[in-house]
Scaffold this motif. Structure first.
Motif, PDB file in Angstrom:
ATOM      1  N   GLN A  50       0.919  -1.361   0.097  1.00  0.00           N
ATOM      2  CA  GLN A  50      -0.204  -0.078   0.123  1.00  0.00           C
ATOM      3  C   GLN A  50       0.727   1.008  -0.130  1.00  0.00           C
ATOM      4  O   GLN A  50       1.831   1.418   1.004  1.00  0.00           O
ATOM      5  CB  GLN A  50      -1.181   0.314   1.278  1.00  0.00           C
ATOM      6  CG  GLN A  50      -1.835   1.249   1.058  1.00  0.00           C
ATOM      7  CD  GLN A  50      -2.399   1.277   2.702  1.00  0.00           C
ATOM      8  OE1 GLN A  50      -3.101  -0.400   3.050  1.00  0.00           O
ATOM      9  NE2 GLN A  50      -2.903   2.420   3.266  1.00  0.00           N
ATOM     10  N   LYS A  52       1.910   5.212  -0.435  1.00  0.00           N
ATOM     11  CA  LYS A  52       1.157   6.440   1.219  1.00  0.00           C
ATOM     12  C   LYS A  52       0.102   7.281   0.080  1.00  0.00           C
ATOM     13  O   LYS A  52       0.298   7.582  -1.105  1.00  0.00           O
ATOM     14  CB  LYS A  52       2.556   7.640   1.157  1.00  0.00           C
ATOM     15  CG  LYS A  52       3.484   6.516   2.192  1.00  0.00           C
ATOM     16  CD  LYS A  52       4.792   7.558   2.257  1.00  0.00           C
ATOM     17  CE  LYS A  52       5.481   7.476   2.918  1.00  0.00           C
ATOM     18  NZ  LYS A  52       7.067   7.923   3.275  1.00  0.00           N
ATOM     19  N   PRO A  53      -0.831   7.587   0.712  1.00  0.00           N
ATOM     20  CA  PRO A  53      -1.715   8.224  -0.044  1.00  0.00           C
ATOM     21  C   PRO A  53      -1.455  10.081  -0.640  1.00  0.00           C
ATOM     22  O   PRO A  53      -0.957   9.971   0.307  1.00  0.00           O
ATOM     23  CB  PRO A  53      -2.791   8.352   0.752  1.00  0.00           C
ATOM     24  CG  PRO A  53      -2.490   8.926   2.570  1.00  0.00           C
ATOM     25  CD  PRO A  53      -1.133   7.153   2.663  1.00  0.00           C
ATOM     26  N   TRP A  62      -8.226   3.450   1.660  1.00  0.00           N
ATOM     27  CA  TRP A  62      -7.411   2.478   0.802  1.00  0.00           C
ATOM     28  C   TRP A  62      -8.622   1.770   0.062  1.00  0.00           C
ATOM     29  O   TRP A  62      -9.291   1.322   1.152  1.00  0.00           O
ATOM     30  CB  TRP A  62      -6.461   1.926   1.568  1.00  0.00           C
ATOM     31  CG  TRP A  62      -5.610   0.633   0.330  1.00  0.00           C
ATOM     32  CD1 TRP A  62      -5.083  -0.661   0.668  1.00  0.00           C
ATOM     33  CD2 TRP A  62      -4.533   0.829  -0.524  1.00  0.00           C
ATOM     34  NE1 TRP A  62      -4.828  -1.351  -0.513  1.00  0.00           N
ATOM     35  CE2 TRP A  62      -4.359  -0.306  -1.242  1.00  0.00           C
ATOM     36  CE3 TRP A  62      -4.124   1.909  -2.181  1.00  0.00           C
ATOM     37  CZ2 TRP A  62      -3.544  -0.565  -2.411  1.00  0.00           C
ATOM     38  CZ3 TRP A  62      -3.476   1.758  -2.709  1.00  0.00           C
ATOM     39  CH2 TRP A  62      -3.039   0.186  -3.207  1.00  0.00           C
ATOM     40  N   GLN A  63      -8.697   1.241  -1.331  1.00  0.00           N
ATOM     41  CA  GLN A  63      -9.233  -0.304  -2.396  1.00  0.00           C
ATOM     42  C   GLN A  63      -8.410  -0.571  -2.482  1.00  0.00           C
ATOM     43  O   GLN A  63      -7.819  -0.938  -3.010  1.00  0.00           O
ATOM     44  CB  GLN A  63     -10.299   0.575  -2.676  1.00  0.00           C
ATOM     45  CG  GLN A  63     -11.075  -0.751  -3.344  1.00  0.00           C
ATOM     46  CD  GLN A  63     -11.842   0.229  -4.353  1.00  0.00           C
ATOM     47  OE1 GLN A  63     -13.324   1.125  -4.173  1.00  0.00           O
ATOM     48  NE2 GLN A  63     -11.621  -0.550  -5.535  1.00  0.00           N
ATOM     49  N   PRO A  64      -8.353  -2.007  -1.143  1.00  0.00           N
ATOM     50  CA  PRO A  64      -7.481  -3.351  -1.375  1.00  0.00           C
ATOM     51  C   PRO A  64      -7.203  -4.036  -3.376  1.00  0.00           C
ATOM     52  O   PRO A  64      -8.446  -3.633  -3.735  1.00  0.00           O
ATOM     53  CB  PRO A  64      -7.289  -4.158  -0.865  1.00  0.00           C
ATOM     54  CG  PRO A  64      -9.065  -3.592  -0.053  1.00  0.00           C
ATOM     55  CD  PRO A  64      -9.654  -2.749  -0.196  1.00  0.00           C
ATOM     56  N   GLY A  79      -4.540  -2.755  -6.554  1.00  0.00           N
ATOM     57  CA  GLY A  79      -5.496  -1.574  -5.105  1.00  0.00           C
ATOM     58  C   GLY A  79      -4.831  -0.190  -5.753  1.00  0.00           C
ATOM     59  O   GLY A  79      -4.465   0.613  -6.178  1.00  0.00           O
ATOM     60  N   GLN A  80      -5.866   0.871  -5.285  1.00  0.00           N
ATOM     61  CA  GLN A  80      -6.074   2.317  -5.126  1.00  0.00           C
ATOM     62  C   GLN A  80      -7.003   3.436  -3.738  1.00  0.00           C
ATOM     63  O   GLN A  80      -7.601   2.359  -3.857  1.00  0.00           O
ATOM     64  CB  GLN A  80      -6.634   3.033  -6.292  1.00  0.00           C
ATOM     65  CG  GLN A  80      -8.283   2.102  -6.887  1.00  0.00           C
ATOM     66  CD  GLN A  80      -9.486   3.044  -7.883  1.00  0.00           C
ATOM     67  OE1 GLN A  80      -8.569   3.550  -8.334  1.00  0.00           O
ATOM     68  NE2 GLN A  80     -10.238   2.105  -7.721  1.00  0.00           N
ATOM     69  N   TYR A  81      -6.696   4.267  -4.080  1.00  0.00           N
ATOM     70  CA  TYR A  81      -6.925   5.534  -3.120  1.00  0.00           C
ATOM     71  C   TYR A  81      -8.565   5.637  -4.139  1.00  0.00           C
ATOM     72  O   TYR A  81      -8.131   5.909  -4.589  1.00  0.00           O
ATOM     73  CB  TYR A  81      -5.800   6.622  -2.645  1.00  0.00           C
ATOM     74  CG  TYR A  81      -5.585   5.529  -2.173  1.00  0.00           C
ATOM     75  CD1 TYR A  81      -5.762   5.989  -0.991  1.00  0.00           C
ATOM     76  CD2 TYR A  81      -3.806   5.224  -2.189  1.00  0.00           C
ATOM     77  CE1 TYR A  81      -4.811   5.408   0.834  1.00  0.00           C
ATOM     78  CE2 TYR A  81      -3.203   4.896  -0.869  1.00  0.00           C
ATOM     79  CZ  TYR A  81      -3.565   5.223   0.373  1.00  0.00           C
ATOM     80  OH  TYR A  81      -2.208   4.594   1.511  1.00  0.00           O
TER      81      TYR A  81
END
Length: 112
Positions: A50, A52-53, A62-64, A79-81
């Motif tokens: 993951q 850093k945002p 965070w969407q895995p 995965g993405q924010y």
């Protein structure tokens, strides 16, 4: 000859019957799956780090990464924010469920 820790010789057990039993059990399980669900099992998740945002004015979560069904096979969605607004607080991965009309893919989603 192989010896146990106490020095006594070990008996050799017949390997073939054990392998035959395991093979039969596996074959029955595979046949059972194929009979009840024509779709392949969902693969294990691909490990992701993951990041850093990003710095933004809106709150992100965070969407895995997850497997999704495209109609003919599974495809990996990285995965993405995503914006936190409008999402629940628990991520549910996709799964197959049996309905009265047959098997139906339940896509991954946020639960409230």
């Amino acid at each position: 000859m192989i010896h146990r820790f106490d020095g006594a010789p070990m008996r050799h057990l017949p390997v073939f019957p054990a392998l035959l039993a395991i093979g039969l059990l596996f074959g029955c399980a595979q046949g059972q799956f194929a009979e009840n669900n024509p779709y392949p099992p969902v693969p294990p998740p691909i490990p992701e780090t993951q990041p850093k945002p990003p710095v933004t004015a809106e709150a992100l979560m965070w969407q895995p990464g997850h497997w999704d069904w495209n109609g003919s096979g599974y495809v990996w969605a990285k995965g993405q924010y995503v914006p936190a607004a409008g999402h629940g607080n628990m991520w549910m991965p996709g799964w197959w469920s049996r309905t009265s009309s047959g098997w139906q893919w339940q896509p991954p989603h946020w639960m409230s």
